[in-house]
Design an enzyme around this catalytic site. Structure first.
Site, short mmCIF file in Angstrom:
data_model
loop_
_atom_site.label_atom_id
_atom_site.label_comp_id
_atom_site.label_asym_id
_atom_site.label_seq_id
_atom_site.Cartn_x
_atom_site.Cartn_y
_atom_site.Cartn_z
N GLU A 37 5.90 -2.17 9.63
CA GLU A 37 5.67 -2.92 8.38
C GLU A 37 6.83 -2.70 7.43
O GLU A 37 7.29 -1.57 7.26
CB GLU A 37 4.36 -2.42 7.75
CG GLU A 37 3.57 -3.50 7.08
CD GLU A 37 3.03 -4.54 8.06
OE1 GLU A 37 3.69 -5.58 8.24
OE2 GLU A 37 1.96 -4.29 8.64
N THR A 39 9.75 -3.54 7.89
CA THR A 39 10.94 -3.16 8.67
C THR A 39 11.76 -4.38 9.05
O THR A 39 12.95 -4.27 9.33
CB THR A 39 10.54 -2.42 9.96
OG1 THR A 39 9.45 -3.13 10.55
CG2 THR A 39 10.13 -1.00 9.69
N GLY A 129 -3.63 -16.12 1.95
CA GLY A 129 -3.33 -14.96 1.09
C GLY A 129 -3.93 -13.65 1.57
O GLY A 129 -3.95 -12.67 0.84
N ALA A 130 -4.39 -13.61 2.82
CA ALA A 130 -5.05 -12.40 3.34
C ALA A 130 -4.09 -11.52 4.12
O ALA A 130 -4.48 -10.50 4.68
CB ALA A 130 -6.23 -12.79 4.22
N GLY A 131 -2.82 -11.91 4.19
CA GLY A 131 -1.85 -11.12 4.95
C GLY A 131 -1.89 -11.42 6.44
O GLY A 131 -1.41 -10.62 7.25
N LEU A 132 -2.45 -12.58 6.82
CA LEU A 132 -2.50 -12.95 8.24
C LEU A 132 -1.54 -14.12 8.53
O LEU A 132 -1.65 -14.78 9.56
CB LEU A 132 -3.93 -13.31 8.66
CG LEU A 132 -4.97 -12.20 8.48
CD1 LEU A 132 -6.34 -12.66 8.95
CD2 LEU A 132 -4.57 -10.93 9.23
N SER A 135 0.97 -19.02 5.96
CA SER A 135 2.15 -19.83 5.66
C SER A 135 3.01 -20.04 6.89
O SER A 135 3.43 -21.17 7.18
CB SER A 135 3.04 -19.16 4.61
OG SER A 135 2.30 -18.64 3.59
N ASP A 179 6.85 -13.07 10.84
CA ASP A 179 5.66 -13.93 10.92
C ASP A 179 5.95 -15.21 11.68
O ASP A 179 5.15 -15.65 12.52
CB ASP A 179 5.16 -14.25 9.50
CG ASP A 179 4.91 -12.99 8.68
OD1 ASP A 179 4.81 -11.91 9.27
OD2 ASP A 179 4.82 -13.10 7.45
N TYR A 228 7.21 -7.35 -3.45
CA TYR A 228 7.89 -7.49 -2.15
C TYR A 228 9.40 -7.55 -2.37
O TYR A 228 10.17 -6.83 -1.72
CB TYR A 228 7.37 -8.75 -1.47
CG TYR A 228 7.90 -8.98 -0.08
CD1 TYR A 228 7.26 -8.42 1.03
CD2 TYR A 228 9.03 -9.75 0.15
CE1 TYR A 228 7.74 -8.63 2.31
CE2 TYR A 228 9.51 -9.97 1.42
CZ TYR A 228 8.86 -9.42 2.51
OH TYR A 228 9.34 -9.63 3.78
C1 GLA Z 1 5.23 -10.32 5.00
C2 GLA Z 1 6.58 -10.96 5.34
C3 GLA Z 1 7.14 -10.37 6.63
C4 GLA Z 1 7.16 -8.85 6.59
C5 GLA Z 1 5.81 -8.29 6.11
C6 GLA Z 1 5.85 -6.81 5.89
O1 GLA Z 1 4.29 -10.65 5.97
O2 GLA Z 1 6.42 -12.36 5.49
O3 GLA Z 1 8.42 -10.90 6.88
O4 GLA Z 1 8.22 -8.39 5.79
O5 GLA Z 1 5.38 -8.91 4.92
O6 GLA Z 1 6.01 -6.14 7.09
#
Ligand code: GLA
Length: 388
Positions: A37, A39, A129-132, A135, A179, A228
């Site tokens: 993460e 990275t 927006g849940a980090g999955l 987008s 992603d 971020y």
């Molecule tokens: C988001 C960003 C990714 C990555 C993660 C953190 O998902 O889109 O590129 O940097 O955060 O690991």
């Protein structure tokens, strides 16, 4: 979300709207990151996996250069002229879901692809927006849709880079490559070790006796983008200070030697990245041999590092992770994605997955008062055109 089965929903809505069946159906998945993460933008290693939740587009080619699209999830219509998007570029970017499609179209055309217009319906079940990575899934589904109607060959890495460009330049979010890469090139039943410096994916088979549970805290953080970008800038500043192009080049020993020259924050940020890269490379090898216990330990250590050194966790994420770890059958748990809210993941004994998901949520609900959701994930394939 408009329908429990978004694939069916986009097809049905398409037929109702246009009076004919779609000629193409495309899908691009969301993702969880098992480990690695923050990275990717340090040229390091990540180990994500594409999940069953995805963005779907049902479409047919149209005459001329117009794209017309209905969003099931937002119950809204959008339209844009490809020629106008090409000539105006990101300067004309606005806000909202349609910008991801426009930005992807622009990135494709700017890379020299000739695009054709289409009419379609988009919808999905990746929570926003849940980090999955809803987008990235939307960008890759859009790229796949254009590839189908415009006859472009599907080069997953090239398409992922264009999706990232759309997000960076058009949408204005300074994300890394992880992603889009996993959404474009995931393999069913496998996680993907990615060296973000050379972008050569290595597919790692997921053990069949373990399940991955996604634990959505139900919390969303509005300030993710600025935090971020701040983390990115801090990492870049430490790299410059240490005389390297990216923190990926710094070894644990070199960091110990340089520690006295760095302030506390800089040292902690760098220590997270350096140790997380080591954990991620080890994780890929232990996962491949089915060593779920060690994998779990690495996930636990990753969470602590993100919480203490990188400072991107939240009370809700910490509570969810603690609740998961208390359950029998849990090998390890951590936050996933950018942080500050959204989802945690737990690697668990397959036989215990259902009860673990239920009991983790109960513990979390009791402690925080928030309403969580949990789902058991399998690793799916990356963006594809689906026949039928
Ligand atoms: C988001 C960003 C990714 C990555 C993660 C953190 O998902 O889109 O590129 O940097 O955060 O690991």
């Amino acid at each position: 979300m408009s329908d429990a089965d978004p694939r069916h929903a986009v097809k049905t809505a398409f037929t109702e709207r246009y009076g004919t069946a779609p000629t193409h159906l495309v899908r691009a998945p969301g993702r969880v990151n098992l480990i690695g993460e923050h990275t990717d933008y340090n040229d390091g290693f990540v180990l994500p996996m594409a999940i069953g939740r995805a963005v779907w587009i049902a479409l047919k080619p149209a005459e001329g250069a117009i794209v017309r699209i209905h969003s099931n999830d937002f119950d809204a219509d959008g339209e844009f002229d490809l020629e106008q998007v090409r000539t105006s570029g990101p300067a004309s970017a606005g806000e909202g879901w349609l910008e991801y499609l426009k930005g992807t179209a622009w990135a494709l055309m700017d890379a020299g692809h000739k695009l054709r217009g289409w009419e379609g319906v988009v919808g999905g079940d990746v929570p926003i927006g849940a980090g999955l990575s809803s987008s990235a899934a939307l960008e890759m589904a859009t790229a796949r849709a254009f590839a189908e109607v415009s006859g472009l060959s599907w080069d997953p890495t090239a398409m992922a880079k264009l999706g990232q460009r759309a997000e960076n330049a058009w949408v204005g979010v300074n994300c890394g490559i992880m992603d889009q890469m996993i959404s474009a090139s995931g393999r069913a039943g496998h996680a993907m070790l990615l060296d973000c410096r050379n972008l050569a994916p290595e597919h790692v088979r997921m053990p069949t006796d373990a399940s991955l549970v996604v634990l959505d805290t139900g919390t969303r953080r509005g300030l993710v983008d600025s935090a971020y970008n701040e983390r990115r800038n801090q990492c870049q500043a430490v790299a410059e200070h240490l005389g390297v192009t990216a923190l990926r080049e710094v070894t644990a020993t070199a960091l110990i030697v340089a520690a006295s020259q760095l302030d506390g924050t800089a040292l902690r940020r760098a220590r997270h990245v350096v140790t997380e890269n080591q954990r991620t490379v080890e994780a890929a090898s232990v996962l491949a041999t089915g060593n779920t216990r060690r994998m779990g330990e690495l996930m636990d250590a990753s969470h602590i590092s993100l919480r203490e050194d990188f400072e991107v966790s939240s009370d809700a994420l910490d509570s969810m992770v603690t609740s998961a770890r208390r359950q029998p059958g849990c090998f390890g748990a951590r936050m996933t994605g950018a942080g500050f809210g959204g989802c945690a993941i737990a690697l668990v004994d397959a036989d215990a997955a259902e009860s673990l998901a239920r009991d983790t949520c109960a513990g979390y609900r009791h402690e925080t008062g928030n309403e969580p959701t949990a789902y058991i994930c399998v690793a799916t394939a990356g963006a594809a055109a689906v026949t039928d």
